[in-house]
Structure formats: C-alpha cells, structure tokens
Write an enzyme that holds these catalytic residues in place. Structure first.
Site, PDB file in Angstrom:
ATOM      1  N   CYS A  37      44.348  30.906  42.753  1.00 42.33           N
ATOM      2  CA  CYS A  37      45.399  30.841  43.779  1.00 42.33           C
ATOM      3  C   CYS A  37      44.847  30.499  45.155  1.00 42.33           C
ATOM      4  CB  CYS A  37      46.212  32.129  43.826  1.00 42.33           C
ATOM      5  SG  CYS A  37      47.521  32.059  45.063  1.00 42.33           S
ATOM      6  N   HIS A  63      48.856  37.592  40.011  1.00 41.62           N
ATOM      7  CA  HIS A  63      49.052  36.152  39.788  1.00 41.62           C
ATOM      8  C   HIS A  63      47.736  35.377  39.864  1.00 41.62           C
ATOM      9  CE1 HIS A  63      49.165  36.507  44.126  1.00 41.62           C
ATOM     10  NE2 HIS A  63      48.848  35.224  44.181  1.00 41.62           N
ATOM     11  N   CYS A  99      45.919  39.188  45.586  1.00 45.29           N
ATOM     12  CA  CYS A  99      46.218  38.141  46.563  1.00 45.29           C
ATOM     13  C   CYS A  99      47.551  38.468  47.250  1.00 45.29           C
ATOM     14  CB  CYS A  99      46.240  36.817  45.798  1.00 45.29           C
ATOM     15  SG  CYS A  99      46.451  35.346  46.771  1.00 45.29           S
TER      16      CYS A  99
HETATM   17 ZN    ZN Z   1      48.016  34.120  45.685  1.00 46.39          ZN
END
Ligand code: ZN
Ligand code: APR
Ligand code: ZN
Length: 375
Positions: free
Chosen positions: A175, A67, A46
């Site tokens: 996320c 993450h 990401c």
């Molecule tokens: Zn992210």
C-alpha cells in the site's frame, strides 16, 4: 482444524467504532472459483485501518481489518491459473476485475468493480463473504483483511513475488510504498535532475521521497511539522528540509526560500486544504502539483487559474501510485532485494498479530511510522 468447508482463524474484527477492534476467533470458508487462500506471514498497519477504526471512513461492519499483507498461498480455488500452493505473495487492495472500462484502458489502479463491489460492499466478487463468526457474516476489508492468520482473496489480489524476499519487510510495498513511489515514478514520471518537494513525511510521503531519489531528482525538499520525520526523510534521500511547524508558517514561501523560482514537482502527501494550496503556490513555471493524500470528503481548495494557463502549471491526482500491481509490486520487491529501496527505516516495530490494537494506537498517537504485525 482445516476442512473442505473452511478453517478456524483468529483475526482483528471491528464491530462498533465505540468499542474498538478486538482479536477474536472466526471462521474462514474455503476459496471459491478464482480465489486463493493465503496464510499471512506479516501485515502492515497503515492509515486506512485507523480511519475505519476511528469511524472516519464507513465500511460495512463487522469487518476484519488490515489492507497490507504478505504470505504464502495455501489453497487455490477452481479456475485459478496464475498461482499455486507455496507461492509467496503480497496482497493488493486493487484486485483488478480485468473487464471494466478502466481495466480495459490499462488503468488497473482505477478498477470500477473494486470500488463498487470490493470496497463498498465488503464482499468478494461473487457478492458474498468468506468470513463468519458464530454463524453470522463478517465483512472483508478492501478485499484484503490481512489482520488475520489466513485470508481468502481474489486471485488478482495476490501478487506473486520472489521467494527470497523477507515477507515481514516487503509487506509494506502493498500500500504505502507503492502509493508514494508510484506517484513519483508513474503518475508524475519525474525526470532526473528535477526539483521536488514532498509535503508530509508519513509512510506515504517518505515513499515519495524515496521515489524522487530513485528518479534521480536534483533537489528533494521534505516538509513536515515534526522534526523527527524530517530526520528520517534525510536518511531516505531528502537533500533539504522545511519545518512547517512554526506558528503561521507559509509553506510555499519557505519552499521558495530553499528553491528560488519554485519547484518542478510538489507532492501533497497529506491532502489538507492548506497543503494542497501550498503545493500549487510553490510551483515553478511549468511545474506540477500532485495530490496524493486523501482529503476528507467534501473539502475544497483554492488556486489561481491564471497560474495554470499563463505558466503551464498542472495539478494532477495520483491514486495508488498509478501502479499495475502485477508489474510494479514484484519490481519494487526487486529494488528492495537489490538494496535500492529502504523499507527497514519505515518500520518502527514488529509485533505479534494479537497486538494489533496497540499498533493502531501507536499510529494514532504519531508514535509509529509503520508497525508490522507478524504471525
Ligand atoms: Zn494503506
Ligand atoms: N504540514 C506538514 N506536515 C504535516 C502537517 C502540515 N500541516 N500536518 C501533518 N503533517 C505530517 C505529520 O507530522 C506526519 O508526518 O504529515 C505526516 C502524515 O503522516 P501519516 O499520518 O503517517 O500519513 P500517511 O500514512 O503517510 O498517509 C498520508 O495518504 O493514504 C492517505 O489517508 C492518508 O491522507 C493520508 C495520506
Ligand atoms: Zn476493473
């Protein structure tokens, strides 16, 4: 190689920006009190990983990147009550402390301790790291560091989900998907029938498009400079598209051609001065502009304040989709398993963890929407 003191784990480490990340052998200590060890099944690549790898965001290094992660709990530390070995989990970079002013105010997505300790210092809540290499400390990234075979995270950073969900798909919920869908459904609470525009159709913007579809929005206008992204947006629910790629294109004006009188909601999923300004300029009377993308530090945007006081327009910000991870992440997994949330369209490729560096290059070059690294 697992022992009471820890285990040998391979992961993707960034030492220096100039030399780039590398896939290396590390040592991972056993989980401490209120921590769990998770064996990673899948990790999503990401934007923030790229920001760090390129040196655009400074975090303590050396650091284990990643993450977005999903996996299975394989060890629990002392005092862990909400998780047990064998639980399937999605990791979150918002492992709420539960006791700061924001957590006490039911705003777990703004936890102050996450910023002060987890993000800024690159350690866990006791101020130390579980990662090391040849005896020297290596930092956690955002309390997650999912580009690794195993990780240790705070208990509140591992969210239990149903066991029948494929981890190499639902990993994206941690996320980008939570950020985009949450911005629409939680932060803005878009009502059915509303007109919505989304500027920027990367992983975050496309998730705003899906959030708008789930909310029952009447018009969903996707805006991007890349026609391929607009095609993907249509597949995910956009009713109209605007190509902002032409020289001198005025996005607000183009949007008013599509929805005369302006939009009820505009989501800026990029966060550039020009896109934020276009978001406000494209609003209908009473409309709301939502800043979702993260601008570089120190930029400014201009708007006409009369357009706010005279016509009840609003500008609001959305961080992590205003989600409560324990409530919203399992709910998004349910939506996926029920066929309501499309994740497959967001996944350009699956690659082994050892190819994380190539996956970051694909993201940088705009070749990939999202790559999922699998162990
Ligand atoms: Zn992210
Ligand atoms: N107008 C319209 N679209 C644009 C423009 C522009 N001026 N410039 C870039 N785009 C499009 C790109 O073509 C791409 O499709 O915006 C999209 C951005 O997508 P990604 O780079 O994949 O970003 P994403 O992961 O969705 O994150 C968006 O949120 O988390 C933050 O740091 C992140 O600020 C970024 C934002
Ligand atoms: Zn807190």
């Amino acid at each position: 190689s697992q022992s009471a003191t820890g285990t040998a784990v391979r992961g993707v480490v960034l030492d220096e920006v100039a030399s780039g990340p590398s896939f290396t052998e590390l040592h991972l200590a056993a989980p401490g009190p209120n921590e769990v060890e998770v064996t990673i099944a899948a990790a999503g690549v990401c934007g923030s990983d790229l920001h760090v790898a390129l040196g655009e965001w400074n975090v303590p290094r050396p650091v284990v990147l990643g993450h977005e992660g999903a996996g299975v709990v394989t060890r629990v530390g002392e005092n862990v009550t909400s998780l047990e070995e064998g639980d399937h989990v999605i990791l979150t970079w918002m492992p709420q402390c539960g006791s700061c002013r924001q957590c006490n105010n039911s705003r777990p997505w703004q936890c102050e301790q996450v910023v002060e300790v987890i993000e800024t210092k690159g350690v866990l809540y006791d101020g130390t790291t579980r990662w090391s290499r040849n005896g020297s400390a290596v930092h956690h990234f955002a309390g997650v560091s999912s580009f690794a075979e195993k990780v240790v995270v705070p208990e509140s950073g591992a969210i239990r989900i149903r066991r029948d969900a494929p981890l190499d798909a639902v990993v994206l919920i941690g996320c980008g998907v939570a950020t985009g869908v949450g911005a629409v459904r939680n932060t803005a609470a878009v009502p059915a029938g509303a007109s919505v525009a989304v500027i920027g159709c990367g992983g975050v913007g496309l998730s705003c498009v899906q959030g708008a579809r789930l909310a029952g929005a009447g018009r969903i206008v996707a805006v991007d400079v890349n026609p391929d992204k607009l095609e993907v947006a249509k597949r995910l629910g956009a009713t109209d598209t605007v190509d902002a790629g032409a020289e001198g294109a005025d996005v607000a004006e183009l949007l008013r051609d599509v929805v005369p009188g302006g939009l009820d909601y505009v989501f800026d999923a990029i966060g550039r001065t020009s896109t934020t300004e276009a978001s406000v300029a494209a609003l209908a009377i009473g409309g709301t502009a939502v800043v979702v993308g993260l601008p570089p530090e120190g930029t400014t945007a201009r708007f006409d304040p009369l357009a706010l006081s005279e016509s009840s327009r609003r500008i609001i910000g959305s961080h992590y989709g205003s989600i409560d991870p324990r409530r919203d992440i399992p709910a998004l997994v349910d939506l996926y398993t029920e066929g309501e949330l499309d994740l497959e369209t967001l996944i350009s490729a699956r690659r082994p963890l050892s190819e994380a560096v190539e996956a970051l290059e694909d993201l940088k070059a705009g070749r990939a929407l999202r790559t999922v690294l699998v162990n």
